[in-house]
Design a protein around this motif. Structure first.
Motif, PDB file in Angstrom:
ATOM      1  N   GLU A  37      34.382   6.130 -43.056  1.00 44.81           N
ATOM      2  CA  GLU A  37      33.760   6.415 -41.761  1.00 44.81           C
ATOM      3  C   GLU A  37      34.017   5.285 -40.773  1.00 44.81           C
ATOM      4  O   GLU A  37      34.294   5.507 -39.598  1.00 44.81           O
ATOM      5  CB  GLU A  37      32.261   6.630 -41.948  1.00 44.81           C
ATOM      6  CG  GLU A  37      31.965   7.921 -42.670  1.00 44.81           C
ATOM      7  CD  GLU A  37      30.484   8.109 -42.928  1.00 44.81           C
ATOM      8  OE1 GLU A  37      29.956   9.153 -42.539  1.00 44.81           O
ATOM      9  OE2 GLU A  37      29.865   7.236 -43.530  1.00 44.81           O
ATOM     10  N   ASP A  69      31.755 -10.417 -34.971  1.00 43.96           N
ATOM     11  CA  ASP A  69      30.905  -9.662 -35.897  1.00 43.96           C
ATOM     12  C   ASP A  69      31.643  -8.437 -36.441  1.00 43.96           C
ATOM     13  O   ASP A  69      31.079  -7.641 -37.165  1.00 43.96           O
ATOM     14  CB  ASP A  69      29.594  -9.261 -35.215  1.00 43.96           C
ATOM     15  CG  ASP A  69      29.823  -8.291 -34.072  1.00 43.96           C
ATOM     16  OD1 ASP A  69      30.973  -7.857 -33.868  1.00 43.96           O
ATOM     17  OD2 ASP A  69      28.859  -7.953 -33.369  1.00 43.96           O
ATOM     18  N   SER A  76      32.283  -5.635 -35.438  1.00 47.86           N
ATOM     19  CA  SER A  76      31.862  -4.299 -34.972  1.00 47.86           C
ATOM     20  C   SER A  76      31.921  -3.240 -36.064  1.00 47.86           C
ATOM     21  O   SER A  76      32.488  -2.176 -35.873  1.00 47.86           O
ATOM     22  CB  SER A  76      32.754  -3.808 -33.833  1.00 47.86           C
ATOM     23  OG  SER A  76      32.691  -4.684 -32.775  1.00 47.86           O
ATOM     24  N   ILE A  77      31.347  -3.550 -37.201  1.00 50.34           N
ATOM     25  CA  ILE A  77      31.380  -2.552 -38.265  1.00 50.34           C
ATOM     26  C   ILE A  77      29.980  -1.975 -38.472  1.00 50.34           C
ATOM     27  O   ILE A  77      28.993  -2.492 -37.962  1.00 50.34           O
ATOM     28  CB  ILE A  77      31.864  -3.162 -39.584  1.00 50.34           C
ATOM     29  CG1 ILE A  77      31.081  -4.437 -39.856  1.00 50.34           C
ATOM     30  CG2 ILE A  77      33.342  -3.414 -39.562  1.00 50.34           C
ATOM     31  CD1 ILE A  77      31.012  -4.778 -41.290  1.00 50.34           C
ATOM     32  N   PHE A  78      29.946  -0.885 -39.225  1.00 45.49           N
ATOM     33  CA  PHE A  78      28.674  -0.259 -39.555  1.00 45.49           C
ATOM     34  C   PHE A  78      28.423  -0.463 -41.047  1.00 45.49           C
ATOM     35  O   PHE A  78      29.036   0.205 -41.869  1.00 45.49           O
ATOM     36  CB  PHE A  78      28.700   1.224 -39.217  1.00 45.49           C
ATOM     37  CG  PHE A  78      29.066   1.487 -37.793  1.00 45.49           C
ATOM     38  CD1 PHE A  78      28.135   1.282 -36.790  1.00 45.49           C
ATOM     39  CD2 PHE A  78      30.334   1.904 -37.438  1.00 45.49           C
ATOM     40  CE1 PHE A  78      28.457   1.495 -35.469  1.00 45.49           C
ATOM     41  CE2 PHE A  78      30.675   2.118 -36.119  1.00 45.49           C
ATOM     42  CZ  PHE A  78      29.731   1.921 -35.131  1.00 45.49           C
ATOM     43  N   PRO A  79      27.535  -1.391 -41.413  1.00 48.27           N
ATOM     44  CA  PRO A  79      27.346  -1.713 -42.830  1.00 48.27           C
ATOM     45  C   PRO A  79      26.811  -0.533 -43.638  1.00 48.27           C
ATOM     46  O   PRO A  79      27.023  -0.468 -44.848  1.00 48.27           O
ATOM     47  CB  PRO A  79      26.331  -2.863 -42.804  1.00 48.27           C
ATOM     48  CG  PRO A  79      25.656  -2.760 -41.478  1.00 48.27           C
ATOM     49  CD  PRO A  79      26.674  -2.199 -40.545  1.00 48.27           C
ATOM     50  N   ASN A  80      26.137   0.394 -42.951  1.00 53.64           N
ATOM     51  CA  ASN A  80      25.502   1.497 -43.683  1.00 53.64           C
ATOM     52  C   ASN A  80      26.450   2.680 -43.890  1.00 53.64           C
ATOM     53  O   ASN A  80      26.116   3.615 -44.604  1.00 53.64           O
ATOM     54  CB  ASN A  80      24.259   1.970 -42.920  1.00 53.64           C
ATOM     55  CG  ASN A  80      24.573   2.379 -41.507  1.00 53.64           C
ATOM     56  OD1 ASN A  80      25.458   1.837 -40.877  1.00 53.64           O
ATOM     57  ND2 ASN A  80      23.859   3.360 -41.018  1.00 53.64           N
ATOM     58  N   LEU A  81      27.600   2.650 -43.259  1.00 53.81           N
ATOM     59  CA  LEU A  81      28.538   3.761 -43.424  1.00 53.81           C
ATOM     60  C   LEU A  81      29.637   3.376 -44.417  1.00 53.81           C
ATOM     61  O   LEU A  81      29.827   2.204 -44.731  1.00 53.81           O
ATOM     62  CB  LEU A  81      29.163   4.132 -42.079  1.00 53.81           C
ATOM     63  CG  LEU A  81      28.189   4.532 -40.974  1.00 53.81           C
ATOM     64  CD1 LEU A  81      28.941   4.965 -39.729  1.00 53.81           C
ATOM     65  CD2 LEU A  81      27.254   5.649 -41.412  1.00 53.81           C
ATOM     66  N   LYS A 129      30.420   1.508 -49.606  1.00 54.53           N
ATOM     67  CA  LYS A 129      29.709   1.193 -48.376  1.00 54.53           C
ATOM     68  C   LYS A 129      30.246  -0.100 -47.800  1.00 54.53           C
ATOM     69  O   LYS A 129      30.495  -1.048 -48.507  1.00 54.53           O
ATOM     70  CB  LYS A 129      28.219   1.042 -48.685  1.00 54.53           C
ATOM     71  CG  LYS A 129      27.490   2.340 -48.622  1.00 54.53           C
ATOM     72  CD  LYS A 129      26.116   2.143 -48.052  1.00 54.53           C
ATOM     73  CE  LYS A 129      25.405   3.460 -48.022  1.00 54.53           C
ATOM     74  NZ  LYS A 129      23.990   3.304 -48.334  1.00 54.53           N
ATOM     75  N   ILE A 180      35.809   6.467 -37.387  1.00 55.26           N
ATOM     76  CA  ILE A 180      34.832   6.878 -36.373  1.00 55.26           C
ATOM     77  C   ILE A 180      35.319   6.581 -34.943  1.00 55.26           C
ATOM     78  O   ILE A 180      35.168   7.421 -34.049  1.00 55.26           O
ATOM     79  CB  ILE A 180      33.443   6.253 -36.654  1.00 55.26           C
ATOM     80  CG1 ILE A 180      32.361   7.001 -35.875  1.00 55.26           C
ATOM     81  CG2 ILE A 180      33.392   4.773 -36.301  1.00 55.26           C
ATOM     82  CD1 ILE A 180      30.958   6.758 -36.393  1.00 55.26           C
ATOM     83  N   ASN A 181      35.946   5.427 -34.734  1.00 54.75           N
ATOM     84  CA  ASN A 181      36.382   5.095 -33.371  1.00 54.75           C
ATOM     85  C   ASN A 181      37.368   6.110 -32.806  1.00 54.75           C
ATOM     86  O   ASN A 181      37.241   6.553 -31.670  1.00 54.75           O
ATOM     87  CB  ASN A 181      37.033   3.719 -33.350  1.00 54.75           C
ATOM     88  CG  ASN A 181      36.030   2.628 -33.553  1.00 54.75           C
ATOM     89  OD1 ASN A 181      35.005   2.850 -34.203  1.00 54.75           O
ATOM     90  ND2 ASN A 181      36.300   1.462 -33.023  1.00 54.75           N
ATOM     91  N   TYR A 197      36.014  -8.346 -32.668  1.00 53.90           N
ATOM     92  CA  TYR A 197      34.994  -9.331 -32.347  1.00 53.90           C
ATOM     93  C   TYR A 197      34.588 -10.102 -33.598  1.00 53.90           C
ATOM     94  O   TYR A 197      34.865  -9.689 -34.716  1.00 53.90           O
ATOM     95  CB  TYR A 197      33.770  -8.636 -31.745  1.00 53.90           C
ATOM     96  CG  TYR A 197      34.032  -8.084 -30.373  1.00 53.90           C
ATOM     97  CD1 TYR A 197      33.900  -8.875 -29.251  1.00 53.90           C
ATOM     98  CD2 TYR A 197      34.425  -6.759 -30.204  1.00 53.90           C
ATOM     99  CE1 TYR A 197      34.160  -8.371 -27.991  1.00 53.90           C
ATOM    100  CE2 TYR A 197      34.693  -6.239 -28.948  1.00 53.90           C
ATOM    101  CZ  TYR A 197      34.547  -7.049 -27.836  1.00 53.90           C
ATOM    102  OH  TYR A 197      34.801  -6.560 -26.598  1.00 53.90           O
TER     103      TYR A 197
END
Lengths: 494, 337
Positions: free
Chosen positions: A99, A88, A90-95, A139, A103-104, A86
């Motif tokens: 990870e 954006d 679909s990432i986790f900026p804090n991980l 990060k 994670i997926n 997508y």
């Protein structure tokens, strides 16, 4: 087995009474890059969501690897090898990167306990798919957009992806980063993966795609090889009307400069910038992300700093210390990100239009004359043909192009000498883009001095009678008239 | 430890908070003339008091921490605790339960807390509302139930014996001059809880889900997490835990006062933020939270010793809120750039 990886025929989808997709045909071969093009609201994203299983089609047939597929759920899509990246990401900026990569697949494998070793292994495997190297323990939020994108691609590849759908991946990238991304896309294509690339940037589509599918109003109007299309055909299919590049011809340039900038410096942002701007001119300022172009604009509008140098306006030296001061000096600024900086999205259209001219509309004690506010803003809605039936509606109900028109009219309400436009058509459809350009030409010829800051070279070439090229905070080139071509600008930038 | 890891460590709020804690300890140790840490034997009247203060605050902080990591704010956990223990004590008193063993009381309080937490979880996960507003509502609702609807009374001297004796258990005793002091056995619960929460956050997919949701809820959903389920589980577990912690407090104080928890969230949440949890979610560790709680407990308990008027406590709490929130916001800003 058919030559197509995914073949969709006669896809229909309605939401309420709205026919979002009307007998759409779509097919993509393995090892090819397919561009899905179309203006906003043409049904592109609906089609993607049907492929990825978010929506269910009303009717039509879907064949994947030669087998008919009845119903697709998001989990089915993943299992079949369809991955969506997508906008954006679909990432986790804090991980951490590790990870984010692992994670997926951990969730899909229904694991309950975290095993760092296995996570790291998965992450390394993902990176090795495209031979990409990065510190796994960094990060995610600290990476550049381009790096984030590569991580997202690596993650998608973990699922044995056969089809990767990328939703407008180049929006936040610089030219250099786009080139790097395209290199990766070609690498994936050559390994036999089908790539669906969603975009509305003409140049990119011609550069990267093998096939193209163009949609308009929920129908696909073109499906075939990119090579068989000319840029003119493409624009016609996108907008449904013939659009000629309407080059700006200045007719009304004043003798005396209205704005004169000499040796302007904002430490670490730009240095020793000098130029003149006359009434009736459209001056282009271009350069890569980080070249100082935006910062220069901010300084001229009182939002940036000036450490040394002078600004002369109508022959008088001025100090622009705040946007209020800039407005008093009749300078207007349309920011890069209109959604967060240029508009109050959850306020009525009329209020947005009149926002910077409320002083003209106040009674004693600062009370606002609402009746007049609406009458005046309705005039602007008419002049600019802003697509709304009621100026009481929120600005968020409009499309990007119409929103940009609001931002413009907000400034034009005040008598301006200088109007600075930063990325005036970012995220705007070709049709609306054309309208905005014509409008700006008209304004310049009526005696306004305009500065367009943009990295869309085609836009700069078509609209400016003079262009300044910036690099690393300094001016590295200036050209006028026929000398303004994309090649000439690129020569200097690179 | 390699250089990159060291650099990462120095960027964390926890690291600085830990230094602050050490400096504070040194300061108090010197100013009080060696009353904070005894050589040999370590324990003194001052530090067992600090530890005692840390038990309930630290356990509440864990409740708050997990919610904040997921990007939410729970203002209702003190109200849940208050309603759970007040109701539990009233029931136990009326039925003559828990005269010897407190176990039934703890189970009952946790169960009540669980039910109340489920209400939070149900509203938050189904209607996707702002968690602060929801828990502000339920907080007031729960307080209203306990004060108005049930009209729960203070229970002091009549508190069931099981609770009283349980709260007086200690694992260590010492003498300071002529005054005897003990280290409450409840500290064990704090240590246990910290270990469990730390395990859940770092070693389970549920814990990683909290960080993921706090980081980017939409992405978490797309990655395959059942965000609704995770949130429901989170808020209901926090409710159960709050009830349990409330009972620990009742035992330690030998009294059940329905009003005692009012406003407690306003000292706990700042402590959690000070410990490195982000107000925007996705960040926070057990270690940082414990350090922050230790700092606050140490300061509040050594003020008298250091000759500072206790009225300064309020001033200090305010300062903690401002410093904590500022640091958190600055970090989020730095990450954005």
């Amino acid at each position: 087995m058919s030559e197509y990886l995914l073949q969709m025929t006669g896809i229909d989808k309605s939401f309420g009474g709205v026919h979002a997709l009307d007998h759409v045909n779509f097919a993509i071969k393995p090892g090819k890059v397919m561009c899905l093009a179309g203006e906003n609201g043409c049904g592109k994203s609906t089609l993607v969501k049907i492929i990825s299983g978010v929506y269910t089609r009303d009717s039509g047939e879907v064949m994947f690897e030669g087998r008919a597929i009845e119903k697709i759920t998001p989990a089915d899509a993943t299992r079949m090898g369809i991955q969506v990246i997508y906008q954006d990401l679909s990432i986790f900026p804090n991980l951490t990167v590790m990870e984010n990569l692992a994670i997926n697949s951990e969730i899909t494998a229904n694991r309950k306990i975290v095993n760092r070793k296995r996570w790291e292994q998965t992450a390394r495997e993902a990176l090795s798919k495209i031979g990409y190297e990065i510190d796994l323990h960094k990060k995610m939020g600290e990476l550049s957009v381009a790096d984030k994108q590569l991580v997202a691609i690596c993650r998608a590849l973990l699922f044995n992806a056969k089809l990767i759908i990328m939703d407008e991946p180049t929006t936040a990238l610089t030219k250099k980063e786009v080139d790097a991304l395209f290199k990766t896309v070609r690498q994936l294509r050559d390994s036999g993966i089908a790539i669906m690339f969603i975009s509305h940037k003409t140049e990119e589509i011609f550069e990267i795609s093998d096939d193209v599918c163009i949609m308009r109003n929920g129908k696909n109007v073109f499906l075939g090889e990119t090579a068989t299309l000319t840029k003119k055909d493409f624009t016609y299919y996108m907008t449904g009307r013939e659009i000629e590049d309407d080059y700006f011809v200045p007719t009304n340039i004043s003798k005396e400069p209205v704005l004169k900038v000499e040796h302007l410096t904002w430490r670490d942002k730009f240095h020793d910038v000098s130029f003149e701007l006359r009434k009736g001119e459209i001056l282009g300022i271009t350069g890569l992300l980080g070249s100082g172009r935006t910062e220069l604009a901010l300084s001229l509008f009182g939002l940036g700093k000036v450490h040394s140098g002078t600004i002369t306006l109508n022959g008088r030296p001025v100090k622009i210390s705040s946007p209020i001061e800039a407005q008093r000096l009749r300078i207007g600024y349309v920011p890069e990100d209109r959604l967060t900086e240029g508009l109050c999205l959850r306020q009525p259209i009329a209020d947005n239009i009149m926002l910077s001219s409320l002083k003209q509309l106040t009674r004693a004690l600062g009370m606002i004359r609402h009746q007049e506010l609406f009458e005046k803003s309705n005039e602007w809605v008419k002049t600019f043909s802003i697509a709304t039936d009621d100026a009481h509606k929120h600005a968020s109900t409009l499309s990007g192009g119409n929103q940009q028109k609001i931002v413009l009219s907000k400034w034009l309400n005040n008598d301006l000498d200088v109007l600075i436009l930063n990325g005036p058509t970012v995220g705007v459809d070709i049709g609306a883009k054309q309208d905005i350009h014509a409008l700006v030409h008209d304004l310049a010829n009526k005696g306004l001095a305009v500065i367009i800051i943009s990295d869309d070279l085609a836009e700069v070439v078509v609209n400016c009678n003079r262009v300044i090229v910036m690099k690393d905070g300094g001016i590295v080139g200036e050209m006028t008239g026929d000398r303004i071509t994309e090649e000439n600008i690129l020569d200097i930038i690179r | 430890m390699n250089k990159a890891a060291l650099k990462r460590m120095t960027r964390r709020t926890e690291f600085y908070m830990f230094i602050v804690l050490i400096l504070l300890c040194v300061l108090v140790q010197i100013k009080s003339g060696g009353k904070l840490i005894a050589f040999p034997g370590i324990f003194t009247r001052l530090n067992v008091t600090v530890l005692r203060t840390m038990v309930v605050n630290g356990m509440f902080a864990m409740c708050s921490l997990v919610v904040m990591i997921s990007g939410g704010f729970d203002l209702s956990f003190p109200a849940i605790a208050a309603l759970s223990y007040s109701l539990t004590c009233t029931i136990c008193l009326n039925n003559g339960w828990c005269q010897n063993s407190p176990v039934v009381g703890f189970l009952l309080a946790a169960a009540i807390g669980w039910v109340l937490g489920m209400l939070n979880g149900w509203i938050i996960s189904n209607f996707k509302l702002n968690t602060m507003i929801v828990t502000l509502g339920t907080q007031t609702l729960f307080t209203g139930i306990s004060m108005g609807l049930l009209a729960l009374k203070e229970i002091t001297s009549t508190l069931p014996n099981g609770f009283k004796t349980f709260g007086k258990l200690y694992i260590l005793e010492g003498v300071d001059g002529k005054i005897r002091f003990t280290l409450s056995a409840m500290v064990i619960f704090l240590i246990l809880l910290c270990a469990i929460v730390s395990f859940i956050l770092n070693k389970t997919m549920f814990g990683r889900a909290l960080y993921a949701i706090g980081g980017n809820e939409v992405s978490a959903e797309r990655a395959g997490y059942n965000v609704k389920k995770v949130k429901f589980l989170l808020y209901s577990s926090v409710g159960a835990l709050s009830g349990f912690v409330g009972m620990i407090r009742v035992c330690m104080e030998s009294q059940s006062i329905p009003k005692a928890m009012v406003g407690r969230e306003m000292t706990i949440i700042p402590a959690v933020i000070l410990g490195g949890a982000s107000i925007f979610g996705g960040e926070g560790t057990v270690f940082g939270t414990v350090v922050a709680v230790a700092i606050i407990s140490l300061v509040s308990n050594s003020m008298l010793l250091l000759g500072i008027d206790t009225y300064w406590q309020q001033f200090f709490n305010g300062l903690v809120i401002l410093v904590g929130v500022t640091v958190s916001a600055l970090q989020a800003k730095r990450q954005k750039q």
